[in-house]
Enzyme design. Structure first.
Site: not given
Length: 340
Positions: A81, A184, A220
């Site tokens: 990620r 992220k 989210e």
């Protein structure tokens, strides 16, 4: 540690540990791993991380198991990620092997800060990459710094595994429709602070964001993914704006192991009237059960937990994931890296 830490009463904050590890990307290659005792970073005033937000991070945990061994949960997924985030904002991806070596080293060097089994606490691991080249033109850096710091953290649920209430507010978007939501990057979290504080002031634990384009579908849930159980099916939003949660991915696998059908799809706001369980899922909490979802714009209240308790499937998934991380049950999927 000058004095013994009160393992049972740690907050989810920052406690200094002995070492952090660092690695620089210069002249087109990653250098040697450096061990540091400094809690500070020397940055150029024109570093791209400061001016243009070239900053990405990860979050994972290490646990002391029932057998006394330390387990790091799914570090390969965090490595991948991090690479995707790096590619997303034109930073230098860190090789997976280097990530693994640095995570293990950071845990080994700070082994005395890994909380004991049974305390409910864990060692939080925070990898971070920064663009450090000095430039004032808007372009990617040529040099990067990757670091890992660790800190012991207490259990997310201070008062036990109980549902909290969340809210829907359409005046805030977490990210743009084709923006940085799937990576992220620190900027996504900066963008969520106002909405999050607003929700807290109103007595809610988090904002359940809707898709930024049509405001029709669930997105989210604060800094976490959203999942629900509807008619025995595990459902979770499908969106290019959502960070692919490693916890959500793990819970999906466990649900399938238990014979529970899983659907990753668009979920409309109206569907909330028909769900039986819900939770915000992520590294900090694993699964934070939802009691009620209040739509502040329409006045509708969706009562998820009728008895004020977490749902049975959410509880089972939560307990199973925890048991794997603590070495209490077999790690069938090979998720844990054991630090010898």
């Amino acid at each position: 540690m000058d004095k013994e830490l009160d393992w049972g009463n740690l907050s989810f904050g920052y406690i200094p540990t002995d070492y952090n590890v660092r690695c620089y990307f210069r002249d087109g290659k990653w250098g040697e791993i450096e061990v540091s005792q400094s809690e500070e970073v020397n940055l150029h005033i024109a570093a791209t991380c400061l001016h243009y937000g070239q900053e990405i991070f990860e979050g994972l945990k290490a646990f002391r198991g029932k057998d006394g061994k330390i387990r790091i949960f799914r570090l390969e997924e965090n490595a991948r990620r991090l690479q995707e985030s790096a590619k997303g904002i034109l930073m230098e991806p860190l090789p997976e092997e280097k990530f693994r070596e640095m995570v293990v080293k950071a845990v080994e060097l700070n082994e005395r800060f890994v909380p004991p089994y049974g305390s409910g606490a864990s060692l939080y691991i925070r990898p971070i990459e920064l663009g450090i080249s000095a430039q004032v033109g808007v372009k990617p850096a040529k040099e990067y710094l990757f670091m890992i710091l660790v800190t012991p953290v207490g259990p997310y649920f201070k008062t036990g595994f109980k549902p909290t209430n969340i809210c829907i507010m359409r005046q805030y978007d977490r990210v743009a429709p084709n923006g940085t939501g799937m990576w992220k990057v620190g900027g996504n979290y900066a963008a969520s602070l106002t909405a999050g504080e607003h929700a807290h002031e109103l007595g809610y634990s988090a904002v359940l964001y809707l898709d930024p384009k049509e405001k029709k579908y669930l997105d989210e849930c604060g800094p976490a993914n959203f999942m629900a159980i509807k008619n025995g099916v595990y459902i979770t939003p499908a969106s290019d704006s959502i960070l692919p949660s490693i916890t959500n991915k793990s819970l999906i696998q466990l649900a399938e192991d238990m014979g529970i059908k899983v659907e990753r799809r668009h979920i409309t706001v109206d569907e909330l009237a028909d769900i039986d369980e819900a939770a915000a899922v992520g590294t900090a909490a694993v699964a934070s059960p939802v009691g009620e979802i209040d739509d502040l714009d329409t006045g509708k209240k969706y009562v998820v937990s009728k008895n004020g308790e977490p749902g049975p499937i959410t509880t089972r998934l939560y307990e199973t994931l925890n048991a794997i991380r603590l070495g209490e049950i077999e790690d069938r999927h090979g998720w844990c890296t054991i630090v010898e």
